[in-house]
Each structure stands twice: as C-alpha cells, then as structure tokens.
Design a protein around this motif. Structure first.
Motif, PDB file in Angstrom:
ATOM      1  N   UNK A  11       4.439  12.854  -1.988  1.00  0.00           N
ATOM      2  CA  UNK A  11       3.477  12.042  -1.240  1.00  0.00           C
ATOM      3  C   UNK A  11       3.123  10.764  -1.996  1.00  0.00           C
ATOM      4  N   UNK A  12       2.897   9.698  -1.260  1.00  0.00           N
ATOM      5  CA  UNK A  12       2.629   8.394  -1.873  1.00  0.00           C
ATOM      6  C   UNK A  12       1.322   7.808  -1.348  1.00  0.00           C
ATOM      7  N   UNK A  13       0.514   7.299  -2.280  1.00  0.00           N
ATOM      8  CA  UNK A  13      -0.764   6.669  -1.951  1.00  0.00           C
ATOM      9  C   UNK A  13      -1.010   5.561  -2.966  1.00  0.00           C
ATOM     10  N   UNK A  46     -16.785   0.776  -1.797  1.00  0.00           N
ATOM     11  CA  UNK A  46     -16.336   1.054  -0.434  1.00  0.00           C
ATOM     12  C   UNK A  46     -14.895   0.581  -0.330  1.00  0.00           C
ATOM     13  N   UNK A  47     -13.970   1.526  -0.059  1.00  0.00           N
ATOM     14  CA  UNK A  47     -12.554   1.164  -0.040  1.00  0.00           C
ATOM     15  C   UNK A  47     -11.838   2.052   0.972  1.00  0.00           C
ATOM     16  N   UNK A  48     -11.232   1.434   1.961  1.00  0.00           N
ATOM     17  CA  UNK A  48     -10.665   2.188   3.076  1.00  0.00           C
ATOM     18  C   UNK A  48      -9.174   2.441   2.900  1.00  0.00           C
ATOM     19  N   UNK A  49      -8.738   2.725   1.690  1.00  0.00           N
ATOM     20  CA  UNK A  49      -7.358   3.135   1.415  1.00  0.00           C
ATOM     21  C   UNK A  49      -7.391   4.298   0.452  1.00  0.00           C
ATOM     22  N   UNK A  62       0.820  -1.207   0.000  1.00  0.00           N
ATOM     23  CA  UNK A  62       0.000   0.000   0.000  1.00  0.00           C
ATOM     24  C   UNK A  62       0.858   1.262   0.000  1.00  0.00           C
ATOM     25  N   UNK A  63       0.308   2.282  -0.632  1.00  0.00           N
ATOM     26  CA  UNK A  63       0.856   3.639  -0.570  1.00  0.00           C
ATOM     27  C   UNK A  63       2.308   3.728  -1.072  1.00  0.00           C
ATOM     28  N   UNK A  64       2.495   3.283  -2.301  1.00  0.00           N
ATOM     29  CA  UNK A  64       3.820   3.351  -2.932  1.00  0.00           C
ATOM     30  C   UNK A  64       3.835   4.180  -4.207  1.00  0.00           C
ATOM     31  N   UNK A  65       2.717   4.793  -4.598  1.00  0.00           N
ATOM     32  CA  UNK A  65       2.677   5.588  -5.821  1.00  0.00           C
ATOM     33  C   UNK A  65       2.672   7.077  -5.491  1.00  0.00           C
ATOM     34  N   UNK A  66       3.595   7.849  -6.082  1.00  0.00           N
ATOM     35  CA  UNK A  66       3.332   9.278  -6.155  1.00  0.00           C
ATOM     36  C   UNK A  66       2.341   9.494  -7.293  1.00  0.00           C
ATOM     37  N   UNK A  67       1.975  10.743  -7.551  1.00  0.00           N
ATOM     38  CA  UNK A  67       0.929  10.995  -8.543  1.00  0.00           C
ATOM     39  C   UNK A  67       1.304  10.434  -9.912  1.00  0.00           C
ATOM     40  N   UNK A  68       2.536  10.650 -10.326  1.00  0.00           N
ATOM     41  CA  UNK A  68       2.956  10.225 -11.662  1.00  0.00           C
ATOM     42  C   UNK A  68       3.092   8.704 -11.741  1.00  0.00           C
ATOM     43  N   UNK A  69       3.497   8.096 -10.641  1.00  0.00           N
ATOM     44  CA  UNK A  69       3.516   6.641 -10.603  1.00  0.00           C
ATOM     45  C   UNK A  69       2.120   6.051 -10.685  1.00  0.00           C
ATOM     46  N   UNK A  70       1.166   6.725 -10.046  1.00  0.00           N
ATOM     47  CA  UNK A  70      -0.225   6.269 -10.120  1.00  0.00           C
ATOM     48  C   UNK A  70      -0.759   6.389 -11.543  1.00  0.00           C
TER      49      UNK A  70
END
Length: 370
Positions: free
Chosen positions: A266-268, A223-226, A189-197
């Motif tokens: 930031x990473x999400x 429904x997704x809690x991330x 979880x949470x390994x993409x910055x915007x451009x990676x996403x």
C-alpha cells in the motif's frame, strides 16, 4: 510473570521439615525467614519479608533533541533495612513506534536493553553505549541520564530493580519537543510504502511520527486531508474542520484512520516528526536568484549545506524562523516559513508555505543550514 510466581513462591517457602531432622539455613536476599515449631515435632518456615518499592515521580518527561535528560527512578524498602543490600538495576527501552498498549510486563517482550548496573559496575548497550549513566544522587536513586538525545530515543523506558527474589519496576515515557509535518513524494501524492515513508522522513532529518505526536499536532491545529503513514504502521490524517472529501461534514473533527495497512503493497504519504537542530537555518539571498544546482553550491560556498525540510520546520516552530521569501531545500522543493501571518505571505495562519517541486531550472533563493 512475577506477579504469578509470587503466590507459588510463598507456597514453596511455607515448607514442612519432616521430623525436625534439619533446618534450612537463612537465605540472604533481602527477605527474612523464621523457623517455627508447630508443636507436632515438625518445623515450619514462613515468609516474613520486607517489601521493595520502585517509583518515579514523573511518569513522562519531555526534552529537546541534542540535550541531556534524566528519567527519574527511586527504590526503597518497607520497613527500612538496617544494612544495605546488593541490588541490580536494569533499564530497558520500548521504542515509540512499537508501543501498542498501556505499560505492562507483556508490552516489553520487544524491549531493548539500555543499561545494567550492580554496585559500581555497569554496562550500556547498542546506540546508548557511552551516552547513558545512573545519576545516584542519593541512596536508592537509579535515575537514568541520557546525553545527546536523538530523534529515535523517544518511547517507554522501564527501570527494573532486582534484589534476590524480589523484582519491581516502573516506566517513564520520554518525548521530544518538535513538530509534525506532512510529506509527499516528488512524483505526487501516495507514492510511499511504509519503508519508503521511513526513508523519506529520515532523508529530511526527521522520523516517522507516532500516533501521540500526530494527535498532539492535531490538537494544536494541524489539518491535512491526505492520509500518511505513522511509525506504528497505521495510516491516518488529521482533520480540524470537517468537510466533503475528508471524511464528510457529518464526521466529527479528529484523526481519520485507515488502520494497519500492508507495509509493502500500500502507498500513501508520510507524517514526519522533526525536533530541534543544533545548527542554524538561514535564508541566503542572491541578486540574480539561483536554480537548484546553483543553490546547493551557494550554501557550500557559504560554509553551509542546503537545508532539509525537517530542519526548516524545526527552525520555524522551535526557533521562530519567519521569512516571506521562497527558497530551495535539499529535496528539490521550494518553501518558506511564516510565524506571523500577514498580507502577501500566504494563508492567514502561521505555517511553512510550499511551492511543491518546481522544475529544477527555475530561479529562487535558498535556505541553508550551518
């Protein structure tokens, strides 16, 4: 800007000619001018023009990927002209990921030209070149026809009709029917910055979802809690059942927003949007099952390629693909699509079930795309 110029234009047109020593000739641009004496030997000109109206009967249009769509736009004059005027039409586009405010002239500062036409002459631009034309089914019809719709064609289109000094426009929203799905990295979880996403969605035959697409998915029960990136650079997540750890039980259901985040630092996760595919996604079964490398080869030997996550989601949502068998996908994940929930096939609601990213040497079947 034009609305600000019109009062100035009217003032400029209300001109006094000194001593009646000359007259300004009529200007043929769709307006009428009249020279009137004021009784003092000075001529006056005042504006007495027809009004140009540009309208669309459909403020928004929905279509499927790969199809053709018509964005309606019509113009007429009040009162009607006795002789036709030469008009120029310009279609512009504001991509869905840059729309941040309701339709207004200021919003289109980042617009992209789609097509410009005058009479029988026309020119299309960029990625729209060769894919667009004007319908012209009746006088005043300047509707835009777009062929071979692509994922990134969504957004707000503006039809602008120009006749001399007169300039009016109308906007039409274009949406694609599709499905939003959460996506995270093989690293967790949470390994993409915007451009990676952005790249991750593109690799799965999808695009970053817009706020409107995520909101529609939430209304349909997502429904997704991330938290995940959206196309406008915000980070949000949809909650239909409030609970601890997802904003709390006291916070109403809805989209939880972190607002704009630093696109580099930031990473999400990501929320991706996939629309219909031209081909077919199907399950390929082997008696001995396959590791990931064997799965890729099995699809190739069958005249196909291993399916991507976005293709599987589109086949599930838009084509009703239902299979209670796990299979490899192109990103190294293992999933299966369920449209009719039943015993021994996961949770009691439809969806694409995921086994995550198991070791590539494990044995499963495979989903192929042809």
């Amino acid at each position: 800007m034009l609305s600000l110029l019109r009062p100035l234009l009217a003032a400029c047109l209300y001109l006094q000619l000194p001593g009646g020593q000359g007259r300004i000739p009529g200007y043929n641009n769709g307006f009428h001018y009249q020279d009137i004496s004021n009784g003092n030997g000075n001529g006056e000109i005042y504006f007495n023009g027809v009004r140009l109206h540009v309208e669309s009967p459909e403020p928004s249009v929905s279509a499927t990927r790969g199809s053709s769509v018509t964005l309606p736009c019509h113009y007429h004059y009040e009162p009607e002209l006795t002789t036709p005027r030469r008009t120029r039409v310009k279609w512009s586009w504001l991509p869905a990921n840059t729309i941040t405010a309701p339709a207004s002239p200021e919003v289109f500062t980042r617009e992209t030209e789609v097509m410009v036409a005058m009479g029988n002459r026309h020119r299309s631009y960029g990625n729209f070149r060769g894919r667009v034309r004007l319908r012209r089914s009746a006088p005043g019809d300047m509707s835009l026809v777009i062929n071979e719709l692509q994922l990134n064609d969504t957004g707000r289109y503006r039809c602008e009709v120009i006749d001399g000094l007169e300039d009016e426009s109308v906007t039409v929203e274009l949406e694609l029917r599709g499905v939003v799905f959460p996506y995270y990295s093989q690293k967790g979880r949470y390994h993409f910055n915007f451009f990676g996403a952005q790249q991750a969605c593109q690799d799965q035959d999808a695009t970053l979802a817009t706020f409107e697409q995520l909101f529609a998915a939430w209304e349909e029960g997502l429904d997704w809690c991330n938290a995940g990136w959206l196309a406008d650079g915000t980070v949000q997540y949809p909650i239909t059942v409030p609970r601890d750890g997802c904003g709390g039980v006291d916070l109403a259901a809805g989209l939880r927003s972190y607002g704009q985040r630093n696109r580099l630092l930031h990473s999400y996760d990501a929320f991706c949007f996939s629309a219909s595919v031209k081909g077919t996604v199907y399950f390929l079964k082997h008696l001995t099952k396959l590791n990931f490398t064997e799965a890729v080869q099995a699809c190739a030997s069958d005249g196909s390629q291993i399916a991507k996550v976005g293709q599987l989601y589109a086949a599930w949502r838009l084509m009703g693909l239902d299979r209670c068998d796990a299979g490899w996908l192109a990103d190294g994940s293992v999933r299966y699509p369920i449209t009719k929930a039943r015993a021994n096939c996961g949770p009691p609601e439809p969806g694409v079930r995921s086994f995550g990213f198991p070791p590539l040497y494990l044995k499963f079947d495979v989903y192929c795309y042809r």
